[in-house]
Design a protein around this motif. Structure first.
Motif, mmCIF file in Angstrom:
data_model
loop_
_atom_site.group_PDB
_atom_site.id
_atom_site.type_symbol
_atom_site.label_atom_id
_atom_site.label_comp_id
_atom_site.label_asym_id
_atom_site.label_seq_id
_atom_site.Cartn_x
_atom_site.Cartn_y
_atom_site.Cartn_z
ATOM 1 N N ALA A 1 0.834 -1.203 0.000
ATOM 2 C CA ALA A 1 0.000 0.000 0.000
ATOM 3 C C ALA A 1 0.867 1.250 0.000
ATOM 4 O O ALA A 1 0.598 2.218 -0.721
ATOM 5 C CB ALA A 1 -0.932 -0.011 1.212
ATOM 6 N N GLU A 2 1.941 1.244 0.816
ATOM 7 C CA GLU A 2 2.849 2.386 0.854
ATOM 8 C C GLU A 2 3.583 2.536 -0.470
ATOM 9 O O GLU A 2 3.791 3.661 -0.945
ATOM 10 C CB GLU A 2 3.841 2.228 2.005
ATOM 11 N N GLN A 3 3.967 1.422 -1.058
ATOM 12 C CA GLN A 3 4.660 1.473 -2.341
ATOM 13 C C GLN A 3 3.758 2.061 -3.418
ATOM 14 O O GLN A 3 4.186 2.877 -4.237
ATOM 15 C CB GLN A 3 5.105 0.054 -2.759
ATOM 16 N N ARG A 4 2.491 1.686 -3.389
ATOM 17 C CA ARG A 4 1.554 2.244 -4.362
ATOM 18 C C ARG A 4 1.352 3.738 -4.120
ATOM 19 O O ARG A 4 1.234 4.519 -5.063
ATOM 20 C CB ARG A 4 0.217 1.511 -4.278
ATOM 21 N N PHE A 5 1.306 4.142 -2.850
ATOM 22 C CA PHE A 5 1.181 5.560 -2.520
ATOM 23 C C PHE A 5 2.356 6.351 -3.091
ATOM 24 O O PHE A 5 2.169 7.403 -3.718
ATOM 25 C CB PHE A 5 1.115 5.714 -0.994
ATOM 26 N N LEU A 6 3.572 5.857 -2.896
ATOM 27 C CA LEU A 6 4.759 6.539 -3.410
ATOM 28 C C LEU A 6 4.753 6.598 -4.936
ATOM 29 O O LEU A 6 5.138 7.608 -5.534
ATOM 30 C CB LEU A 6 6.022 5.841 -2.906
ATOM 31 N N ASP A 7 4.293 5.512 -5.573
ATOM 32 C CA ASP A 7 4.203 5.501 -7.040
ATOM 33 C C ASP A 7 3.200 6.549 -7.528
ATOM 34 O O ASP A 7 3.449 7.248 -8.519
ATOM 35 C CB ASP A 7 3.783 4.116 -7.536
ATOM 36 N N ASN A 8 2.065 6.636 -6.834
ATOM 37 C CA ASN A 8 1.046 7.612 -7.224
ATOM 38 C C ASN A 8 1.529 9.048 -7.035
ATOM 39 O O ASN A 8 1.257 9.925 -7.859
ATOM 40 C CB ASN A 8 -0.236 7.389 -6.416
ATOM 41 N N ILE A 9 2.250 9.293 -5.940
ATOM 42 C CA ILE A 9 2.796 10.629 -5.699
ATOM 43 C C ILE A 9 3.807 10.995 -6.783
ATOM 44 O O ILE A 9 3.854 12.139 -7.267
ATOM 45 C CB ILE A 9 3.441 10.713 -4.300
ATOM 46 N N GLU A 10 4.601 10.004 -7.204
ATOM 47 C CA GLU A 10 5.585 10.251 -8.268
ATOM 48 C C GLU A 10 4.870 10.561 -9.589
ATOM 49 O O GLU A 10 5.302 11.440 -10.351
ATOM 50 C CB GLU A 10 6.490 9.023 -8.427
ATOM 51 N N LYS A 11 3.771 9.865 -9.865
ATOM 52 C CA LYS A 11 3.001 10.136 -11.083
ATOM 53 C C LYS A 11 2.372 11.528 -11.022
ATOM 54 O O LYS A 11 2.311 12.232 -12.042
ATOM 55 C CB LYS A 11 1.913 9.071 -11.257
ATOM 56 N N ARG B 1 -5.953 18.356 -3.582
ATOM 57 C CA ARG B 1 -7.039 17.379 -3.420
ATOM 58 C C ARG B 1 -6.597 15.989 -3.853
ATOM 59 O O ARG B 1 -6.908 14.986 -3.190
ATOM 60 C CB ARG B 1 -8.255 17.821 -4.225
ATOM 61 N N ILE B 2 -5.876 15.930 -4.979
ATOM 62 C CA ILE B 2 -5.384 14.627 -5.460
ATOM 63 C C ILE B 2 -4.381 14.047 -4.473
ATOM 64 O O ILE B 2 -4.438 12.858 -4.135
ATOM 65 C CB ILE B 2 -4.748 14.775 -6.857
ATOM 66 N N ARG B 3 -3.458 14.900 -3.995
ATOM 67 C CA ARG B 3 -2.461 14.441 -3.032
ATOM 68 C C ARG B 3 -3.127 13.942 -1.748
ATOM 69 O O ARG B 3 -2.771 12.891 -1.203
ATOM 70 C CB ARG B 3 -1.492 15.576 -2.715
ATOM 71 N N ASP B 4 -4.114 14.692 -1.251
ATOM 72 C CA ASP B 4 -4.809 14.300 -0.018
ATOM 73 C C ASP B 4 -5.571 12.995 -0.202
ATOM 74 O O ASP B 4 -5.653 12.177 0.720
ATOM 75 C CB ASP B 4 -5.771 15.410 0.421
ATOM 76 N N TYR B 5 -6.123 12.787 -1.403
ATOM 77 C CA TYR B 5 -6.825 11.532 -1.667
ATOM 78 C C TYR B 5 -5.876 10.347 -1.597
ATOM 79 O O TYR B 5 -6.180 9.322 -0.980
ATOM 80 C CB TYR B 5 -7.495 11.573 -3.035
ATOM 81 N N PHE B 6 -4.714 10.472 -2.233
ATOM 82 C CA PHE B 6 -3.726 9.391 -2.191
ATOM 83 C C PHE B 6 -3.277 9.126 -0.748
ATOM 84 O O PHE B 6 -3.084 7.968 -0.355
ATOM 85 C CB PHE B 6 -2.513 9.736 -3.056
ATOM 86 N N THR B 7 -3.117 10.200 0.021
ATOM 87 C CA THR B 7 -2.710 10.047 1.426
ATOM 88 C C THR B 7 -3.787 9.334 2.223
ATOM 89 O O THR B 7 -3.495 8.437 3.024
ATOM 90 C CB THR B 7 -2.416 11.429 2.050
ATOM 91 N N TYR B 8 -5.035 9.710 2.004
ATOM 92 C CA TYR B 8 -6.159 9.057 2.700
ATOM 93 C C TYR B 8 -6.216 7.572 2.352
ATOM 94 O O TYR B 8 -6.370 6.710 3.217
ATOM 95 C CB TYR B 8 -7.469 9.731 2.309
ATOM 96 N N GLU B 9 -6.079 7.289 1.063
ATOM 97 C CA GLU B 9 -6.120 5.910 0.593
ATOM 98 C C GLU B 9 -5.037 5.069 1.265
ATOM 99 O O GLU B 9 -5.269 3.929 1.673
ATOM 100 C CB GLU B 9 -5.933 5.902 -0.926
ATOM 101 N N TRP B 10 -3.847 5.651 1.410
ATOM 102 C CA TRP B 10 -2.724 4.947 2.042
ATOM 103 C C TRP B 10 -2.958 4.775 3.538
ATOM 104 O O TRP B 10 -2.805 3.684 4.083
ATOM 105 C CB TRP B 10 -1.440 5.730 1.773
ATOM 106 N N LYS B 11 -3.352 5.862 4.212
ATOM 107 C CA LYS B 11 -3.529 5.813 5.663
ATOM 108 C C LYS B 11 -4.651 4.869 6.074
ATOM 109 O O LYS B 11 -4.604 4.262 7.149
ATOM 110 C CB LYS B 11 -3.815 7.208 6.209
ATOM 111 N N GLN B 12 -5.665 4.752 5.234
ATOM 112 C CA GLN B 12 -6.790 3.869 5.557
ATOM 113 C C GLN B 12 -6.563 2.435 5.078
ATOM 114 O O GLN B 12 -7.486 1.622 5.079
ATOM 115 C CB GLN B 12 -8.085 4.416 4.943
ATOM 116 N N LYS B 13 -5.325 2.152 4.641
ATOM 117 C CA LYS B 13 -4.952 0.814 4.167
ATOM 118 C C LYS B 13 -5.776 0.393 2.952
ATOM 119 O O LYS B 13 -6.082 -0.789 2.760
ATOM 120 C CB LYS B 13 -5.128 -0.239 5.280
#
Length: 423
Positions: free
Chosen positions: A228-238, A255-267
């Motif tokens: 999940a963290e790896q996907r978060f980092l990939d999304n942030i890089e994109k 908003r996009i950044r916060d969404y990716f963060t929420y997705e990661w934090k909520q597993k």
């Protein structure tokens, strides 16, 4: 019974690994100090031979049992399914330290290392929750044994420093090997003569590959530890690349950044859809049931339903996420599904959005009125913060009404109550 069999099986494998590691650690010391001349070493060698013989018998019996099993024969690979693994275990059994005076014959014991590698893979596959830790542990042990052997080889080439103890000689040799493998050394210990210089060159060349493999393996282990963290980092890089090549507003970027963060934090960042697609129908249903059974039971509408209903509806509930101020639907939109709130809160607004009719929270559902009446949406629903929902399509909604009339009646009564109150 299977639990105790599993404990016995794991304990036996660990015992064999310990025996192999002990002998592999002592073997280069035997080359240096002629340990074969000591009774304790011969006794240990005999005991290890006995363990290896028993392990051979255990593996033969395990192979026969699995070979005749209905389904294990197709999925259980850690046996003598290939003759080469039987031969490697057979070559490692003999007590070479007792039988031969030349220590070179003891190198046949190293064939047992194949068993250690296969057992490490077995533990990784059978204990997926701890596979990263198991990999890291074996990596550290393997690196220590590699440097230990090279240290003993260096001592045999360089010779002992007579003015210091044997322990100090070993520590200095280990220090020199590690520094030479991981860098080019510090020059405090220098080779003398052609043999030492050639060995140093070989070690430096090996060091480039060994260090790359070691660092790469460690990075790989920890990268796989949290997909999940790896996907978060990939999304942030994109997202960073998107900002570089396209002009988007700062507000949208946040908003996009916060969404990716929420997705990661909520597993929620791990997408299991690829795994689901790879599974047959039966296993897919079981996995969906495990994912969603607690969520379904938390919805008051489905209170006291049987397991059969949960298993069936779990196949049709599709997860979705709304970000703050997102609209789920607006008045007049076409109605193709209803929704259940898993987490968060949503405002139900009048058609002109001037009045809040109610606030939906965890366990509530919405969208059923339009499905019952076969009309467009009769209200507007807007997310307050981040909201996790499950969507049930109209086709499956109609199936629920038909197969489970008691659930249908609950939905109908709730729908009528809302109509009377807000329409």
């Amino acid at each position: 019974m299977n639990y105790f069999k599993s404990i016995y099986n794991s304990a036996w494998r660990i015992l064999i690994i310990v025996a192999v590691l002990l002998q592999v650690s002592l073997m280069p010391l035997d080359f240096l100090f002629n340990l074969r001349g000591f009774e304790w070493y011969k006794t240990l060698d005999l005991c290890i031979s006995l363990l290896y013989f028993l392990d051979l018998i255990v593996n033969i019996l395990r192979y026969r049992g699995i070979k005749n099993h209905a389904f294990l024969k197709d999925v259980y690979w850690d046996t003598y399914s290939s003759s080469k693994f039987f031969i490697t275990d057979l070559l490692a059994i003999l007590p070479y330290a007792v039988m031969f005076s030349n220590p070179v014959f003891q190198l046949f014991r190293l064939f047992k290392w194949v068993r250690v590698i296969r057992t490490a893979r077995y533990f990784q596959f059978r204990n997926l929750r701890f596979s990263s830790r198991i990999s890291f542990g074996f990596l550290i042990v393997g690196f220590f044994l590699f440097t230990h052997w090279l240290s003993c080889i260096w001592i045999s080439i360089h010779g002992f420093e007579l003015h210091i103890s044997i322990v100090d000689n070993y520590v200095q040799s280990l220090y020199w090997v590690v520094t030479t493998l991981t860098s080019v050394g510090y020059g405090d210990i220098v080779p003398h003569g052609n043999v030492e210089m050639l060995f140093t060159i070989l070690l430096q060349i090996l060091g480039v590959g060994v260090l790359a493999i070691f660092v790469g393996s460690v990075v790989g282990i920890f990268a796989k530890r949290n997909p999940a963290e790896q996907r978060f980092l990939d999304n942030i890089e994109k997202l960073r690349a998107l900002i570089h090549y396209h002009q988007i507003s700062k507000e949208l970027e946040n908003r996009i950044r916060d969404y990716f963060t929420y997705e990661w934090k909520q597993k929620l960042g791990y997408d299991e859809s690829d795994l689901m697609d790879a599974l047959p129908y039966g296993l897919k249903s079981e996995l969906q049931f495990e994912f969603k059974k607690n969520i379904i039971c938390d919805i008051p509408l489905f209170d006291c339903v049987d397991e059969h209903f949960i298993r069936e509806i779990a196949q049709y509930l599709t997860p979705m996420i709304l970000t703050p101020d997102d609209y789920l639907f607006r008045t007049g939109d076409s109605a193709n599904s209803m929704f259940f709130v898993q987490k968060g809160s949503l405002k139900v607004l009048s058609a002109d959005e001037s009045k809040q009719l109610t606030l939906l929270k965890k366990g509530d559902f919405m969208g059923e009125i339009a499905l019952f009446k076969k009309t467009t949406r009769t209200a507007t629903v807007k997310s307050v913060g981040y909201s996790d929902l499950y969507e049930l399509q109209k086709k499956e909604f109609d199936m629920v009404l038909k197969k489970y009339p008691e659930i249908a009646e609950k939905i109908r009564l709730k729908s009528k109550s809302r109509e009377d109150r807000y329409m």
